[in-house]
Design a protein around this motif. Structure first.
Motif, PDB file in Angstrom:
ATOM      1  N   GLN A 103      -9.260  23.327  76.705  1.00 42.74           N
ATOM      2  CA  GLN A 103     -10.068  24.634  76.860  1.00 42.74           C
ATOM      3  C   GLN A 103     -10.417  25.234  75.417  1.00 42.74           C
ATOM      4  OE1 GLN A 103      -9.081  28.903  78.306  1.00 42.74           O
ATOM      5  NE2 GLN A 103      -9.547  27.805  80.031  1.00 42.74           N
ATOM      6  N   ALA A 104      -9.231  25.203  74.592  1.00 44.47           N
ATOM      7  CA  ALA A 104      -9.278  25.760  73.342  1.00 44.47           C
ATOM      8  C   ALA A 104     -10.384  24.849  72.329  1.00 44.47           C
ATOM      9  CB  ALA A 104      -8.206  25.746  72.578  1.00 44.47           C
ATOM     10  N   VAL A 105     -10.373  23.678  72.479  1.00 44.68           N
ATOM     11  CA  VAL A 105     -11.246  22.765  71.685  1.00 44.68           C
ATOM     12  C   VAL A 105     -12.815  22.856  72.426  1.00 44.68           C
ATOM     13  CG1 VAL A 105     -11.707  20.334  71.386  1.00 44.68           C
ATOM     14  CG2 VAL A 105      -9.469  20.965  71.169  1.00 44.68           C
ATOM     15  N   LEU A 106     -12.831  22.758  73.570  1.00 43.51           N
ATOM     16  CA  LEU A 106     -14.371  23.205  74.165  1.00 43.51           C
ATOM     17  C   LEU A 106     -14.791  24.545  73.866  1.00 43.51           C
ATOM     18  CD1 LEU A 106     -13.206  21.781  77.842  1.00 43.51           C
ATOM     19  CD2 LEU A 106     -15.003  20.731  76.167  1.00 43.51           C
ATOM     20  N   ASP A 121     -15.898  26.174  65.863  1.00 42.58           N
ATOM     21  CA  ASP A 121     -15.635  25.185  64.860  1.00 42.58           C
ATOM     22  C   ASP A 121     -14.825  23.893  64.990  1.00 42.58           C
ATOM     23  OD1 ASP A 121     -16.880  27.700  63.199  1.00 42.58           O
ATOM     24  OD2 ASP A 121     -15.087  28.689  63.551  1.00 42.58           O
ATOM     25  N   ASP A 122     -15.405  22.976  65.085  1.00 44.27           N
ATOM     26  CA  ASP A 122     -14.787  21.578  65.235  1.00 44.27           C
ATOM     27  C   ASP A 122     -14.457  21.037  63.755  1.00 44.27           C
ATOM     28  OD1 ASP A 122     -15.296  21.716  67.842  1.00 44.27           O
ATOM     29  OD2 ASP A 122     -17.411  21.095  67.505  1.00 44.27           O
ATOM     30  N   GLU A 123     -13.268  20.301  63.900  1.00 37.25           N
ATOM     31  CA  GLU A 123     -12.560  19.742  62.794  1.00 37.25           C
ATOM     32  C   GLU A 123     -13.228  18.694  62.226  1.00 37.25           C
ATOM     33  OE1 GLU A 123      -9.861  21.072  61.022  1.00 37.25           O
ATOM     34  OE2 GLU A 123      -9.763  22.696  62.503  1.00 37.25           O
ATOM     35  N   THR A 124     -13.720  17.760  63.506  1.00 33.28           N
ATOM     36  CA  THR A 124     -14.231  16.465  62.968  1.00 33.28           C
ATOM     37  C   THR A 124     -15.458  16.218  63.701  1.00 33.28           C
ATOM     38  OG1 THR A 124     -13.588  15.311  64.912  1.00 33.28           O
ATOM     39  CG2 THR A 124     -11.928  15.384  63.049  1.00 33.28           C
ATOM     40  N   ASP A 125     -16.496  15.436  63.063  1.00 37.74           N
ATOM     41  CA  ASP A 125     -17.728  15.138  63.690  1.00 37.74           C
ATOM     42  C   ASP A 125     -17.612  14.367  64.860  1.00 37.74           C
ATOM     43  OD1 ASP A 125     -18.671  16.248  61.391  1.00 37.74           O
ATOM     44  OD2 ASP A 125     -19.281  14.334  60.339  1.00 37.74           O
ATOM     45  N   ASP A 126     -16.627  13.629  64.945  1.00 34.94           N
ATOM     46  CA  ASP A 126     -16.526  12.971  66.488  1.00 34.94           C
ATOM     47  C   ASP A 126     -16.459  13.865  67.527  1.00 34.94           C
ATOM     48  OD1 ASP A 126     -16.762  10.326  65.275  1.00 34.94           O
ATOM     49  OD2 ASP A 126     -14.385  10.058  65.597  1.00 34.94           O
ATOM     50  N   VAL A 127     -15.661  14.915  67.180  1.00 37.04           N
ATOM     51  CA  VAL A 127     -15.403  15.872  68.540  1.00 37.04           C
ATOM     52  C   VAL A 127     -16.616  16.549  68.631  1.00 37.04           C
ATOM     53  CG1 VAL A 127     -14.291  18.190  68.773  1.00 37.04           C
ATOM     54  CG2 VAL A 127     -12.708  16.090  68.013  1.00 37.04           C
ATOM     55  N   ARG A 128     -17.227  17.215  67.549  1.00 33.19           N
ATOM     56  CA  ARG A 128     -18.487  17.852  67.522  1.00 33.19           C
ATOM     57  C   ARG A 128     -19.659  17.121  68.449  1.00 33.19           C
ATOM     58  NH1 ARG A 128     -18.738  20.519  63.150  1.00 33.19           N
ATOM     59  NH2 ARG A 128     -18.874  18.489  62.004  1.00 33.19           N
ATOM     60  N   GLU A 129     -19.671  15.687  68.110  1.00 30.28           N
ATOM     61  CA  GLU A 129     -20.858  15.101  68.693  1.00 30.28           C
ATOM     62  C   GLU A 129     -20.449  14.785  70.371  1.00 30.28           C
ATOM     63  OE1 GLU A 129     -23.889  12.716  70.032  1.00 30.28           O
ATOM     64  OE2 GLU A 129     -23.595  14.109  68.311  1.00 30.28           O
ATOM     65  N   THR A 130     -19.124  14.626  70.497  1.00 31.69           N
ATOM     66  CA  THR A 130     -18.454  14.392  71.981  1.00 31.69           C
ATOM     67  C   THR A 130     -18.883  15.672  72.514  1.00 31.69           C
ATOM     68  OG1 THR A 130     -17.018  12.927  70.995  1.00 31.69           O
ATOM     69  CG2 THR A 130     -16.703  13.518  73.314  1.00 31.69           C
TER      70      THR A 130
END
Lengths: 178, 178
Positions: B100-103, B107-116
């Motif tokens: 939930q916190a990540v979604l 501010d995402d730490e990595t580009d992979d997370v941002r793109e996903t």
DNA sequence: GCATTAAACGGATACTTCATCCGCTTTGTG
DNA sequence: CACAAAGCGGATGAAGTATCCGTTTAATGC
């Protein structure tokens, strides 16, 4: 026997007043001491934990919730009564950021709070029971589940705007019908 | 150019493994250092904040969510697609306490997370759009509101038992119909 | 192999936050 | 006005957090 000392009453009020200007989730007892000009020891004697302070802050709201519950229970139409109860609960929880924690906590600091919560839950149970026997809500829904759902809606509203409150409540009310 | 050093990769995995045995809301970087036998400096270099670690922990779940989103979007019936999407989202959020916190984090730490995350939200938007034009959901409901509602339901389920998950989802699904 | 160097490691340590303890002060009562 | 009882204050120790930098290690080129 000694009544409550005037200096103690004054300190208590000063702490509560300063605390009301803050977000209940980020309250710091040491900070309140600095802000009020009181010693940390004084603050900790009045409120040994943050939760004790949050409970004291929420007490007025809790009384208001009890009164609105009584009014809702007096409503003749069972479905209207339940909707009224749930709307009041949500509005008050949104207005008082510490209320959810107080309602959910199994350990109350004061007897007043315990008794008020007891009455609110008793009223809630009666209102739900009546709506159930009218066939106005799903038969398997419990008071605990509804309470948790209201807390969930509160959380959802806080993630967005207060304007979401009414639409989210409508979704919940529509969803709990059989 | 230097690839990722083997000792660094090993340290990273040791930290992630130890972190998975804990509740994501009470993670302590210093504790992980002690548990893994690594120095605190090592832990902080790999994950400068608790959130960075939570995001790394949630990445697998996020990929799974993206895959399930694609499957839901492939469903011909718009209402079934939306229900499938929402159920997957709720289940994964319940399984991964940090998701939930990540979604919700901007501010995402990595580009992979941002793109996903971007793909998941794009898919979600498309699924909701389709359900809307089919008249299967309230016309005024936004993706943000639905996202917040799912987070609210997650919160509600966590207050009680995991068994509440399906009934609460049903209430939400029933409630969002026009 | 061995030298080189960029990267990673470790943990002492400084900083922040939390909560208690106890000597001093104030209040209310007889 | 004296004398408890209660309250007050803040120094202080415990706990948690995060950085910095001297030392070690892994990968690369010869």
């Amino acid at each position: 026997m000694m009544a409550i000392r005037s200096d103690a009453a004054r300190s208590r009020e000063r702490i509560l007043t300063a605390a009301r200007e803050q977000d209940s989730s980020t309250l710091r007892l040491n900070d309140l001491a600095r802000e009020t000009g009181l010693g940390v020891g004084t603050v900790y004697r009045h409120f040994p934990t943050v939760h004790a302070l949050v409970e004291a802050l929420a007490y007025d709201t809790l009384i208001r919730m009890r009164d609105l519950s009584r009014e809702a229970a007096a409503e003749p139409d069972a479905e209207v009564a339940l909707a009224s109860f749930l709307r009041s609960a949500l509005d008050l929880q949104l207005a008082d950021g510490g209320l959810q924690a107080v309602l959910l906590s199994p350990d109350d600091e004061t007897d007043d709070v315990r008794e008020t919560k007891r009455e609110i839950f008793a009223t809630f149970t009666a209102v739900l029971e009546r709506a159930r026997s009218d066939g106005a809500v799903r038969a398997d829904l419990t008071v605990e589940q509804l309470e948790h759902l209201i807390c969930g809606i509160e959380h959802a509203v806080r993630l967005g705007s207060p304007a979401d409150s009414e639409p989210f409540l409508q979704i919940m009310l529509a969803g709990i019908r059989p």
